[in-house]
Design a protein around this motif. Structure first.
Motif, PDB file in Angstrom:
ATOM      1  N   THR A 163      48.331  34.186  41.610  1.00 35.97           N
ATOM      2  CA  THR A 163      47.986  35.461  42.974  1.00 35.97           C
ATOM      3  C   THR A 163      47.927  35.159  43.825  1.00 35.97           C
ATOM      4  O   THR A 163      47.986  33.378  44.254  1.00 35.97           O
ATOM      5  N   THR A 170      51.346  36.039  36.651  1.00 32.91           N
ATOM      6  CA  THR A 170      50.368  34.869  36.678  1.00 32.91           C
ATOM      7  C   THR A 170      49.895  34.005  38.256  1.00 32.91           C
ATOM      8  O   THR A 170      48.659  33.628  38.287  1.00 32.91           O
ATOM      9  N   LYS A 174      54.891  32.495  34.194  1.00 36.25           N
ATOM     10  CA  LYS A 174      55.184  33.840  34.032  1.00 36.25           C
ATOM     11  C   LYS A 174      54.697  34.846  34.904  1.00 36.25           C
ATOM     12  O   LYS A 174      53.775  34.219  36.200  1.00 36.25           O
ATOM     13  N   ASP A 177      45.593  32.089  44.359  1.00 38.47           N
ATOM     14  CA  ASP A 177      46.655  30.850  43.529  1.00 38.47           C
ATOM     15  C   ASP A 177      46.839  30.453  44.752  1.00 38.47           C
ATOM     16  O   ASP A 177      46.595  28.576  44.889  1.00 38.47           O
TER      17      ASP A 177
END
Length: 188
Positions: free
Chosen positions: A57, A55, A52, A60
């Protein structure tokens, strides 16, 4: 019973414990192997369409894990990048054209008005010949309740708008002196 001796019931419990420990060990090894294999398989199955927007960033993504080879050409624009994306300063450009001549305030004109209590009056401050009134207004002693009724340049293009006119009202119970001033400029 002697020390070190185990009853028949104890021997059965020990044997069950050994079997249970062995079974648990096999289950743990199989579970770990399946978890690692399943995770690797899941990592290979996730696509960009399944993620999505917004989601994933920067937290991550590990540093230096995405390279320019992995980014499709022209898919990232300066708008997508936070921060300053300006390049180095370029050479100085050519000198621009000279602007229109401006105004230079060279003198001030003044007129005085003594207003009785409750009275109103008009005065005009006129600039010397060749100069134009570009600004003006009243000045009264601090705290004097003087109301400005009109305040504007005065004159026509024919006489160069050399004056500034002000009409004031004295709202105090005493006589007030009001100075009317005009900023006079030379138009080049």
């Amino acid at each position: 019973m002697r020390d070190g001796a185990v009853s028949a019931r104890g021997k059965v419990a020990i044997e069950k414990g050994r079997r249970l420990t062995g079974s648990l060990l096999v289950v743990c090894v199989l579970g770990t192997a399946l978890g690692v294999a399943g995770g690797a398989q899941a990592a290979g199955l996730v696509t960009g369409k399944q993620i999505k927007d917004g989601t994933v960033t920067t937290k991550d993504v590990r540093d230096a894990t995405i390279t320019t080879d992995e980014v499709e050409g022209s898919s990232i624009t300066p708008v997508d990048i936070a921060g300053d994306v300006r390049g180095p300063k370029g050479p100085q450009g050519d000198l621009g054209a000279t602007g229109a001549p401006g105004l230079e305030v060279v003198d001030f004109a003044e007129a005085t008005l003594d207003l009785a209590a409750g009275a109103s009056g008009v005065r005009t401050a006129t600039c010397p010949p060749g100069l134009v009134a570009v600004s003006g207004g009243p000045a009264a002693a601090q705290g004097s309740p003087v109301r400005v009724l009109d305040n504007a340049p005065y004159g026509t293009v024919g006489n160069e708008r050399r004056s500034w006119v002000t009409r004031v009202q004295n709202d105090s119970p005493v006589t007030v002196r009001v100075d009317i001033w005009a900023a006079c400029a030379e138009v080049r």
